[in-house]
Design an enzyme around this catalytic site. Structure first.
Site, PDB file in Angstrom:
ATOM      1  N   HIS A  51      17.470   3.102  16.531  1.00 52.87           N
ATOM      2  CA  HIS A  51      17.847   2.930  15.112  1.00 52.87           C
ATOM      3  C   HIS A  51      18.991   1.952  14.870  1.00 52.87           C
ATOM      4  O   HIS A  51      19.094   1.389  13.787  1.00 52.87           O
ATOM      5  CB  HIS A  51      18.137   4.275  14.434  1.00 52.87           C
ATOM      6  CG  HIS A  51      19.485   4.871  14.727  1.00 52.87           C
ATOM      7  ND1 HIS A  51      19.730   5.682  15.800  1.00 52.87           N
ATOM      8  CD2 HIS A  51      20.673   4.763  14.077  1.00 52.87           C
ATOM      9  CE1 HIS A  51      21.001   6.048  15.794  1.00 52.87           C
ATOM     10  NE2 HIS A  51      21.604   5.504  14.764  1.00 52.87           N
ATOM     11  N   GLU A  85      20.734  -3.490  13.638  1.00 51.60           N
ATOM     12  CA  GLU A  85      22.029  -3.593  12.956  1.00 51.60           C
ATOM     13  C   GLU A  85      23.157  -4.036  13.893  1.00 51.60           C
ATOM     14  O   GLU A  85      24.021  -4.821  13.512  1.00 51.60           O
ATOM     15  CB  GLU A  85      22.378  -2.238  12.331  1.00 51.60           C
ATOM     16  CG  GLU A  85      23.563  -2.291  11.391  1.00 51.60           C
ATOM     17  CD  GLU A  85      23.707  -0.998  10.601  1.00 51.60           C
ATOM     18  OE1 GLU A  85      22.719  -0.557   9.979  1.00 51.60           O
ATOM     19  OE2 GLU A  85      24.812  -0.421  10.616  1.00 51.60           O
ATOM     20  N   ASP A  86      23.159  -3.521  15.111  1.00 50.38           N
ATOM     21  CA  ASP A  86      24.331  -3.712  15.968  1.00 50.38           C
ATOM     22  C   ASP A  86      24.103  -4.560  17.219  1.00 50.38           C
ATOM     23  O   ASP A  86      25.018  -4.732  18.023  1.00 50.38           O
ATOM     24  CB  ASP A  86      24.898  -2.353  16.383  1.00 50.38           C
ATOM     25  CG  ASP A  86      25.545  -1.632  15.207  1.00 50.38           C
ATOM     26  OD1 ASP A  86      25.977  -2.313  14.258  1.00 50.38           O
ATOM     27  OD2 ASP A  86      25.610  -0.389  15.231  1.00 50.38           O
TER      28      ASP A  86
HETATM   29 ZN    ZN Z   1      23.640   5.341  14.270  1.00 53.76          ZN
END
Ligand code: ZN
Length: 179
Positions: free
Chosen positions: A63, A67-68
């Site tokens: 997840h 994003e990261d």
């Molecule tokens: Zn998270």
């Protein structure tokens, strides 16, 4: 076309996430390996939330990759299929927005997520509250930690009615708001 979604599929997701996050640590004082976080989210979905859908569990493991880390949607899609990629994309913040806008967007957007994305979001918020309570980032004041709890509660308000067991565990985590 049938696609493998058994234990091998989950282990492949875990390996992929571990490789992507391998140089990252959590922000908390213990600076635990980043991968511990997605593992914790997937674990709580499976063992507390009773989630059996491998696509949701794989999405939980993956997840934070878009994003990261440098991971793209296409990469997730070709490795794990469009369903997993779509869930991960739904729970990915738009980093082009300023942080305060992103936080507000999460509150407003939460009710419109798919059920599968809501499950991942719930697991994520539970694990993050536990981390902020037990191992907060060193530079976070009491006020910042409390603000984080309050914001997470507002996001989860828009998700209620998705999974009673997870919502109960969220409420238990929220009750441990630092004071
Ligand atoms: Zn998270």
């Amino acid at each position: 076309m049938s696609r493998d979604t058994g234990p091998g599929f989950l282990l492949r997701s875990l390996l992929f996430a571990a490789e992507k996050h391998r140089d990252q640590r959590r922000k908390g004082v213990d600076a635990s390996p980043y991968i511990n976080h997605p593992i914790a989210v997937a674990e709580i979905l499976a063992n507390t939330g009773g989630v059996k859908d491998s696509c949701v569990l794989a999405a939980a493991l993956l997840h934070d990759t878009i994003e990261d880390t440098q991971t793209t949607r296409e990469e997730l899609e070709s490795n794990f299929g469009p369903e997993v990629a779509a869930i991960v994309l739904e729970v990915t913040d738009d980093k082009s927005l300023p942080k305060s806008r992103r936080k507000q967007h999460q509150i407003e957007h939460a009710p419109h997520l798919s059920v599968n994305a809501k499950l991942v979001k719930l697991g994520d918020k539970i694990c993050n509250l536990r981390d902020v309570a037990n191992s907060p980032p060193v530079d976070w004041s009491l006020e910042r930690r409390r603000d984080y709890f309050e914001w997470a509660r507002q996001v989860v308000e828009g998700i209620r009615g998705t999974n009673g067991a997870l919502e109960k565990v969220f409420d238990d985590a929220y009750a441990k708001m630092p004071r």
